[in-house]
Design a protein around this motif. Structure first.
Motif, PDB file in Angstrom:
ATOM      1  N   THR A 178       0.776  -1.293   0.082  1.00  0.00           N
ATOM      2  CA  THR A 178      -0.080  -0.147  -0.042  1.00  0.00           C
ATOM      3  C   THR A 178       0.883   1.147   0.010  1.00  0.00           C
ATOM      4  O   THR A 178       0.377   2.304  -0.273  1.00  0.00           O
ATOM      5  CB  THR A 178      -0.982  -0.059   1.238  1.00  0.00           C
ATOM      6  N   SER A 179       2.414   1.158   0.184  1.00  0.00           N
ATOM      7  CA  SER A 179       3.020   2.216   0.278  1.00  0.00           C
ATOM      8  C   SER A 179       4.317   2.007  -0.131  1.00  0.00           C
ATOM      9  O   SER A 179       4.957   0.879   0.251  1.00  0.00           O
ATOM     10  CB  SER A 179       3.097   2.890   1.754  1.00  0.00           C
ATOM     11  N   ILE A 180       4.779   2.676  -1.167  1.00  0.00           N
ATOM     12  CA  ILE A 180       6.307   2.587  -2.060  1.00  0.00           C
ATOM     13  C   ILE A 180       6.772   4.127  -1.476  1.00  0.00           C
ATOM     14  O   ILE A 180       6.566   5.022  -2.428  1.00  0.00           O
ATOM     15  CB  ILE A 180       6.370   1.968  -3.114  1.00  0.00           C
ATOM     16  N   ASN A 181       7.951   4.437  -1.079  1.00  0.00           N
ATOM     17  CA  ASN A 181       8.832   5.304  -1.156  1.00  0.00           C
ATOM     18  C   ASN A 181       9.892   5.460  -1.907  1.00  0.00           C
ATOM     19  O   ASN A 181      10.918   4.640  -1.911  1.00  0.00           O
ATOM     20  CB  ASN A 181       8.947   5.734   0.309  1.00  0.00           C
ATOM     21  N   LEU A 182      10.110   6.223  -2.987  1.00  0.00           N
ATOM     22  CA  LEU A 182      10.683   6.374  -4.117  1.00  0.00           C
ATOM     23  C   LEU A 182      11.476   7.822  -3.857  1.00  0.00           C
ATOM     24  O   LEU A 182      12.269   8.284  -4.921  1.00  0.00           O
ATOM     25  CB  LEU A 182      10.631   5.662  -5.325  1.00  0.00           C
ATOM     26  N   GLY A 183      11.397   8.316  -2.976  1.00  0.00           N
ATOM     27  CA  GLY A 183      11.751   9.751  -2.478  1.00  0.00           C
ATOM     28  C   GLY A 183      13.411   9.781  -2.852  1.00  0.00           C
ATOM     29  O   GLY A 183      14.081   8.957  -2.276  1.00  0.00           O
ATOM     30  N   GLU A 209      -5.739   1.042  -3.284  1.00  0.00           N
ATOM     31  CA  GLU A 209      -4.988   2.257  -3.277  1.00  0.00           C
ATOM     32  C   GLU A 209      -3.266   2.077  -2.903  1.00  0.00           C
ATOM     33  O   GLU A 209      -3.160   1.445  -1.787  1.00  0.00           O
ATOM     34  CB  GLU A 209      -5.497   3.379  -2.435  1.00  0.00           C
ATOM     35  N   VAL A 210      -2.480   2.251  -3.688  1.00  0.00           N
ATOM     36  CA  VAL A 210      -1.152   2.456  -3.308  1.00  0.00           C
ATOM     37  C   VAL A 210      -0.617   3.763  -3.469  1.00  0.00           C
ATOM     38  O   VAL A 210      -0.495   4.324  -4.494  1.00  0.00           O
ATOM     39  CB  VAL A 210      -0.393   1.354  -4.612  1.00  0.00           C
ATOM     40  N   GLU A 211       0.044   4.012  -2.181  1.00  0.00           N
ATOM     41  CA  GLU A 211       0.647   5.582  -2.357  1.00  0.00           C
ATOM     42  C   GLU A 211       2.080   5.343  -2.787  1.00  0.00           C
ATOM     43  O   GLU A 211       2.846   4.601  -2.191  1.00  0.00           O
ATOM     44  CB  GLU A 211       0.497   5.972  -0.841  1.00  0.00           C
TER      45      GLU A 211
END
Length: 597
Positions: A561-566, A592-594
């Motif tokens: 549900t959450s992937i951080n590529l910042g 939903e995928v954030e």
């Protein structure tokens, strides 16, 4: 053309006139009026009389003779013309001096303080505040408007205090006067249970506003005064008030310039107050003496549950004193001592005191305390004996591989610790391998923080091999561990089989596109546990982003549900692909995928 030079006005319009008889200035030179509110200076124009030849009309009778006579008379007037020319040059200089003098008198009239009877001179200065300081000549109406707005805000705050159960007024900067105004709303308040007045510029003088108010309040349970420079004097006044309060259970005094004297006052309060359960004193200036006072209070108080002393100056002596207080205390459940420079000797004394502690300590924060492998030995011995400790923080010490092995041995015997943080301890592959082996038969530990340790790809391999089929880790943090793309390959392989890890942190490991692609291949496989992946600061570019986007589209049962590529190097093309993948998942699965870029 008139020009403005200040907020008072002086109009100078009349022209100078010379008297033919005496050569003195007529009174009409400074004709005009002085205004008390605005100051304008009009330039004075001077007229210069020029010699002129009379036009003589020739006549038939003696015209030429009269013409010669008139012209000769005009020629004899040359000396007068010189005088007039000199006068025209001198007059502007003289008039400038006179104007300057008058202007100075006008300004002096306004600027010079003078005593006057009540009401005298009001007409000339009405509506204007004069001050030498720049920017302080404000209209009274504006100041009144500011006052009205401030009072209106305070009235709104007061209404909130009377209407809501929890109110956060942190950072409103209403100061001491504002607190005196608001404190009235706390007396006999039957609604408010939690209030934060943090970071409002409240000093020791403002704390006195609680006197007579908190004694009558039986509903307020949480009072936060953190970030206000109340100092020891303010704490003393507060403690005197709380002596008669029977409702407040949590008192937050973080970053309040509190020192040993203030700690002493709080210790006396704890000896008599049986209501307080949580007291936060983080980031103050409490030294050995203050720790000693609080330790004495722990011996007599049997209701305090959480004691926060992070970021103070306890040192080894303070820890030793605190240990003696812990021996006789039965109520303490959480002890926060992060950043007190306790050292190995202080840890030895503290662990001895905790071992004799008659209560059930559940949380122990020892981060950033200069603990080495020697100190880790004392911690490990306590871990072996503890049956109540659930959360242990050893973050940012220096236990190294040797200390990690001691902690690992203790974990094999402990069956209570669920969260352990050994990040930033200079642990390498050897040390993390020992921790992994301890987790093999341990199903209690669910959160493992190993970040900021140079475990490298070998460390990632050792940990992944165990967690592939063993352990019960739900949150695994491996940020800043130098595992690189090769380490990511081991982690990705582990994810294919692991069914417990829900949160995975792999920030700043130099994974690049290769490592991202390895993880993407694992995301294509059904994993019922993984929900959050953090890949920030990994030098990932568009190819890695494309791989992750394709993986999300391919897995119809995706649980992430959450992937951080910042903080990577993904351009608008990679971002577009990820956004498209996110929309595809939402359309096909209604999940939903954030995705954070």
């Amino acid at each position: 053309m008139a020009s403005s030079s200040s907020t008072s006005s002086l109009y100078l319009h009349s022209l100078p006139k010379a008297s033919s008889g005496s050569g003195q200035w007529k009174n009409g030179f400074l004709g005009g009026s002085v205004s008390s509110r605005r100051l304008f200076v009009s330039p004075v124009m001077f007229l210069q009389k020029r010699p002129r030849l009379s036009a003589i009309r020739a006549s038939s009778e003696g015209g030429s003779r009269r013409r010669v006579y008139k012209e000769s008379q005009a020629a004899t007037g040359f000396p007068n013309a010189k005088v007039q020319q000199i006068a025209s040059s001198v007059l502007p200089v003289g008039s400038f001096v006179v104007v300057t003098f008058v202007l100075w008198k006008v300004v002096e009239k306004f600027m010079s303080p003078k005593s006057s009877s009540p009401g005298e001179g009001k007409a000339s200065t009405q509506g204007v505040k004069w001050s030498i300081g720049a920017g302080t000549n404000l209209l009274q109406g504006f100041a009144a408007k500011v006052d009205r707005e401030a009072k209106q805000r305070l009235n709104e705050f007061a209404k909130e205090l009377r209407a809501f159960r929890s109110v956060d007024m942190s950072g409103c900067n209403f100061g001491d006067e504002g607190l005196f105004f608001l404190a009235e709303s706390l007396g006999y308040n039957q609604t408010l249970e939690e209030v934060s007045f943090s970071a409002n510029g409240i000093t020791a003088a403002g704390v006195k506003a609680f006197d007579g108010v908190l004694q009558s309040n039986i509903m307020l349970k949480v009072l936060n005064l953190s970030g206000n420079p109340i100092g020891d004097e303010g704490v003393k006044a507060l403690c005197a008030t709380l002596m008669e309060n029977s409702s407040i259970e949590k008192l937050q005094l973080n970053s309040t310039d509190l020192g040993d004297e203030g700690a002493k006052e709080l210790a006396e309060l704890l000896k008599r107050n049986s209501t307080l359960r949580v007291i936060e004193l983080n980031n103050n200036m409490i030294d050995y003496s203050g720790f000693t006072s609080l330790a004495g209070a722990l011996l007599e108080n049997n209701t305090i549950r959480h004691l926060h002393l992070n970021g103070n100056y306890g040192g080894a002596l303070g820890a030793n004193a605190l240990a003696k207080g812990l021996e006789g205390n039965k109520s303490l459940r959480e002890l926060h001592l992060h950043g007190n420079s306790i050292g190995d000797e202080g840890i030895r004394a503290l662990m001895a005191g905790l071992s004799s502690h008659k209560g059930k300590l559940a949380l122990l924060d020892l981060g950033n305390n200069s603990i080495t492998a020697k100190g880790a030995f004392y911690v490990a011995e306590y871990i072996k004996r503890s049956k109540s400790l659930v959360w242990l923080n050893l973050y940012m010490n220096d236990i190294g591989d040797e200390g990690a092995k001691k902690v690992a041995d203790a974990l094999k015997q402990n069956r209570s610790i669920a969260t352990i943080d050994i990040g930033g301890n200079n642990i390498h592959a050897e040390g993390v391998n020992a921790i992994a082996q301890a987790l093999k038969d341990n199903s209690v530990v669910t959160t493992l923080e190993v970040g900021y340790n140079p475990i490298g790809p070998d460390g990632a391999k050792a940990l992944s091999e165990i967690l592939k089929f063993h352990g019960n880790i739900k949150t695994l943090k491996l940020g800043w561990c130098q595992i690189a793309a090769k380490g990511a390959e081991y982690v990705a392989d582990m994810l294919r089989y692991n069914n417990t890890i829900s949160v995975l942190d792999l920030r700043a490991n130099g994974l690049r596109d290769e490592g991202a692609s390895c993880l993407a291949r694992s995301l294509k496989v059904v994993n019922e546990a993984l929900t959050s992946v953090d890949l920030g600061f990994n030098e990932i570019r568009d190819d890695g982003a494309f791989a992750i986007a394709q993986a999300l589209k391919a897995n119809e049962d995706v649980t992430v549900t959450s992937i951080n590529l910042g903080n990577n190097f993904i351009t608008k093309f990679g971002q577009s692909a990820l956004t498209d993948a996110r929309d595809h998942v939402l359309e096909m699965t209604e999940k939903e995928v954030e995705i954070y870029f």
